[in-house]
Design an enzyme around this catalytic site. Structure first.
Site, PDB file in Angstrom:
ATOM      1  N   THR A 209      16.449  36.953 -13.730  1.00  0.00           N
ATOM      2  CA  THR A 209      16.085  35.714 -13.371  1.00  0.00           C
ATOM      3  C   THR A 209      16.639  35.158 -12.049  1.00  0.00           C
ATOM      4  O   THR A 209      17.549  35.817 -11.560  1.00  0.00           O
ATOM      5  CB  THR A 209      16.616  34.630 -14.284  1.00  0.00           C
ATOM      6  N   GLU A 259      16.450  28.775 -14.967  1.00  0.00           N
ATOM      7  CA  GLU A 259      16.504  30.356 -14.849  1.00  0.00           C
ATOM      8  C   GLU A 259      15.142  30.568 -14.755  1.00  0.00           C
ATOM      9  O   GLU A 259      14.584  30.637 -16.079  1.00  0.00           O
ATOM     10  CB  GLU A 259      17.488  30.894 -15.911  1.00  0.00           C
TER      11      GLU A 259
END
Length: 318
Positions: A209, A259
């Site tokens: 991420t 994220e």
């Protein structure tokens, strides 16, 4: 579009554009209602062949008043400037809103701000308030103009029986309804930041991420998982983003993290600017019994995001 910062009262200020058409307001979000006010001002400037301008205030007046729910805004100043420029405005006036300016009366605002700028016409929304404790209304502005400039009052803009407002957009976002917010804004709600180092957990479970550090005071939508489109290095990438406190990992975070897992993307972009448009809400954040269960759910989330985004693109192209 040129940007001019103003302090009250104006002193020895060079008039940028005598006879200008000015739309006044906070314009947080630059939503469909704001756009209606601004477009009408730009249209009038074109008809009269006079320059157009926006007058807005920074920081947000309600921030200065200490209203906590306005500590975050829909469009921080830089984002607002870009959006207003796209509407064809010639000049953006940014008035420094501080505790001193907060005490200015409606009469002082007109006599020591608008008259020195030599405005021809002022456009305001129906609910425009100005002066100490919001004492000034559009009707007050008409009275104080005394024939020296024209005042145009724009009626409320409704969408599906709802009056479009920044407050309503905030409510939509805080409930995770990014589709509803998009309808009111006339565009997807976006958050900007830079990619920062995280705990690298995503990479270890197969879903790397981009951890987004948000330096500006954007309104952060409700915790949960969203289908997104991220812009990195001028390129757009579909993805899925989690906003939340990562309860599965037993963290004691006080503020939500952002994220984003970008599909078909493997570049290293630490420190790079990133903009994420939130296009659809997938599910609320929740705690999973195991990492394996979390991984399985992330895979489902990614598949759902891909499906939603593909359907969206098909609808836009048809």
């Amino acid at each position: 579009m040129q940007t001019v910062h103003l302090q009250f009262p104006l002193q020895n200020h060079e008039v940028i554009a005598p006879g200008q058409i000015v739309a006044i307001g906070e314009f947080d979000g630059a939503h469909l209602g704001h756009q209606e006010v601004i477009k009408r001002a730009v249209q009038r400037s074109s008809e009269l062949r006079l320059p157009s301008a926006i007058m807005t205030f920074h920081p947000h007046p309600r921030q200065v008043l200490g209203l906590d729910k306005y500590a975050q805004v829909l469009t921080p100043l830089a984002a607002k400037q870009e959006m207003l420029e796209r509407l064809g405005v010639d000049t953006m006036y940014i008035v420094n809103f501080n505790e001193s300016f907060m005490r200015v009366t409606p009469e002082q605002f007109v006599e020591q701000m608008l008259i020195p700028l030599q405005v021809n016409t002022v456009f305001v929304g129906f609910d425009f308030k100005f002066g100490h404790k919001g004492a000034g209304t559009p009707d007050t502005l008409c009275e104080l103009a005394k024939g020296r400039f024209v005042v145009e009052i724009v009626r409320p803009f409704h969408l599906n029986s709802h009056k479009v407002s920044s407050t309503l957009i905030r409510e939509r976002l805080q409930s995770g309804d990014v589709a509803g917010a998009e309808a009111l804004l006339g565009r997807p709600y976006s958050i900007r930041g830079s990619v920062v180092h995280g705990e690298a957990r995503g990479r270890t479970i197969g879903f790397p991420t981009a951890n987004i550090g948000v330096a500006e005071p954007f309104v952060i939508p409700a915790n949960g998982v969203y289908a997104v489109e991220a812009t990195v290095r001028g390129q757009k990438y579909d993805g899925v983003m989690n906003i939340g406190l990562k309860p599965t990992f037993g963290t004691d975070l006080l503020q939500p993290t952002l994220e984003a897992h970008l599909f078909d993307f493997s570049e290293t972009i630490y420190g790079e600017p990133i903009e994420v448009a939130l296009l659809a809400y997938i599910r609320p954040e929740r705690k999973f019994a195991s990492i394996q269960e979390l991984i399985a759910q992330i895979s489902k989330d990614a598949d759902q995001a891909k499906s939603v985004l593909a359907e969206r693109k098909t609808m836009q192209s048809s």
